[in-house]
Motif scaffolding. Structure first.
Motif, PDB file in Angstrom:
ATOM      1  N   SER A 140       0.945  -0.805   0.288  1.00 53.33           N
ATOM      2  CA  SER A 140       0.041   0.331  -0.211  1.00 53.33           C
ATOM      3  C   SER A 140       0.823   1.191   0.521  1.00 53.33           C
ATOM      4  N   SER A 174       0.544   3.911  -3.213  1.00 51.62           N
ATOM      5  CA  SER A 174       0.088   5.180  -2.633  1.00 51.62           C
ATOM      6  C   SER A 174       1.381   6.331  -3.058  1.00 51.62           C
ATOM      7  N   CYS A 179      -5.990   6.434  -3.082  1.00 51.56           N
ATOM      8  CA  CYS A 179      -4.743   4.659  -3.140  1.00 51.56           C
ATOM      9  C   CYS A 179      -5.063   4.003  -1.688  1.00 51.56           C
ATOM     10  N   TRP A 180      -4.469   4.574  -1.087  1.00 50.66           N
ATOM     11  CA  TRP A 180      -4.285   3.797   0.240  1.00 50.66           C
ATOM     12  C   TRP A 180      -6.142   2.779   0.676  1.00 50.66           C
ATOM     13  N   SER A 211       1.732   6.427  -6.991  1.00 53.83           N
ATOM     14  CA  SER A 211       1.230   7.393  -7.757  1.00 53.83           C
ATOM     15  C   SER A 211       0.351   8.992  -7.384  1.00 53.83           C
ATOM     16  N   THR A 212       0.902   8.801  -5.511  1.00 51.82           N
ATOM     17  CA  THR A 212       0.611  10.189  -5.399  1.00 51.82           C
ATOM     18  C   THR A 212       1.949  11.556  -5.954  1.00 51.82           C
ATOM     19  N   THR A 230      -2.948  -5.402  -1.186  1.00 52.14           N
ATOM     20  CA  THR A 230      -2.963  -4.341  -0.630  1.00 52.14           C
ATOM     21  C   THR A 230      -3.808  -3.985   0.909  1.00 52.14           C
ATOM     22  N   TYR A 255      -4.868   4.070 -10.541  1.00 48.09           N
ATOM     23  CA  TYR A 255      -4.310   5.261  -9.510  1.00 48.09           C
ATOM     24  C   TYR A 255      -4.210   6.568  -9.957  1.00 48.09           C
ATOM     25  N   PHE A 274      -3.035  10.626  -2.286  1.00 52.17           N
ATOM     26  CA  PHE A 274      -3.321   9.452  -1.010  1.00 52.17           C
ATOM     27  C   PHE A 274      -4.094   8.358  -0.347  1.00 52.17           C
TER      28      PHE A 274
END
Length: 276
Positions: A73, A77, A206-207, A80-81, A224, A145, A203
């Protein structure tokens, strides 16, 4: 104009009830994570653990191997962020300050895309990722994401870039600065609150994402946190205490982020997402 006392009382009562409705599930998750199994099933329920225990946390990390879920995760995350901020900031700057034809249509299209249900694209995305050999990999989640969170970030950042005086862009052009240098050295530092706001929302999204993570990564080593917790349940039993313990661990980073960046989150909602 002075409001009557009864209006203030009713207002406070409504706010307190609303606050209790929000906090009660979190409180129940917290206390259940520390209850032994005998107290979880007790009736009437215990609102405070009589014999607090950390056994559910130990079970989550030892028996269900929770650490790889946290690692996956974090990797998915964070990357992606970063990608959303990298491309979203440049797109937001371009839509705010450059003479791009059809900007209104582009912004409307981004708004429509941001509201598109993920379930509608799961099947074609699965076929595409399978043909690329990306199933059970980090990029299988990072790419979707990034794509799905990009429109919202562009909306937020575009409005922050619009608040920077346009005269700075013209002055930089007169001094011979390139568009990228103007963006990187002048506009980007002045929109730091917007960057943090977009980063926190991306974040968190995605998380907590579940559907893509469940479908695209079926290997236990690539799961995840949301999918890992959902699969704690066995065929004949549901370990509620372990599920709540894992959920409590999962929400801690989100709570910390929200507490640290709460002012910028509110600013982003009022200036970026609402103000068009």
């Amino acid at each position: 104009m002075i409001q009557p006392m009864w209006r203030k009382v009713v207002g406070y009562v409504v706010l307190i009830l609303f606050l209790l409705m929000i906090l009660l599930p979190f409180y129940w998750m917290f206390v259940t994570a520390f209850k032994p199994d005998t107290e979880i099933a007790a009736y009437p329920p215990h609102f405070i653990p009589q014999h607090p225990t950390f056994s559910h946390f130990k079970q989550a990390f030892v028996q269900y191997n929770f650490w790889p879920f946290i690692r996956n995760s974090i990797i998915v995350s964070l990357i992606s962020t970063f990608l959303v901020l990298l491309f979203g900031s440049m797109a937001g700057f371009s839509l705010a300050r450059l003479p791009i034809p059809g900007r209104t249509g582009i912004m409307v299209a981004l708004l429509v895309i941001s509201m598109f249900p993920a379930i509608a694209v799961v099947s074609p995305l699965y076929v595409l990722l399978k043909s690329l050999g990306w199933l059970n990999t980090y990029q299988a989640l990072i790419v979707p994401y990034t794509a799905f969170n990009m429109p919202f970030a562009i909306w937020i950042l575009r409005n922050y870039f619009l608040q920077v005086p346009g005269a700075l862009f013209e002055a930089a052009s007169v001094d011979g600065a390139s568009v990228f240098r103007t963006f990187y050295q002048i506009f980007l530092p002045m929109t730091t609150p917007g960057l943090f706001t977009a980063a926190v929302f991306t974040f968190v999204a995605c998380w907590t994402e579940f559907l893509f993570a469940l479908v695209f990564n079926s290997s236990n080593a690539m799961r995840t946190i949301p999918v890992g917790i959902a699969l704690f349940s066995g065929q004949y039993s549901v370990p509620y205490g372990t599920i709540f313990a894992g959920s409590l661990v999962a929400v801690v980073p989100i709570i910390i982020l929200v507490i640290i960046f709460r002012k910028w989150i509110v600013s982003g909602l009022t200036q970026g997402a609402v103000k068009g």
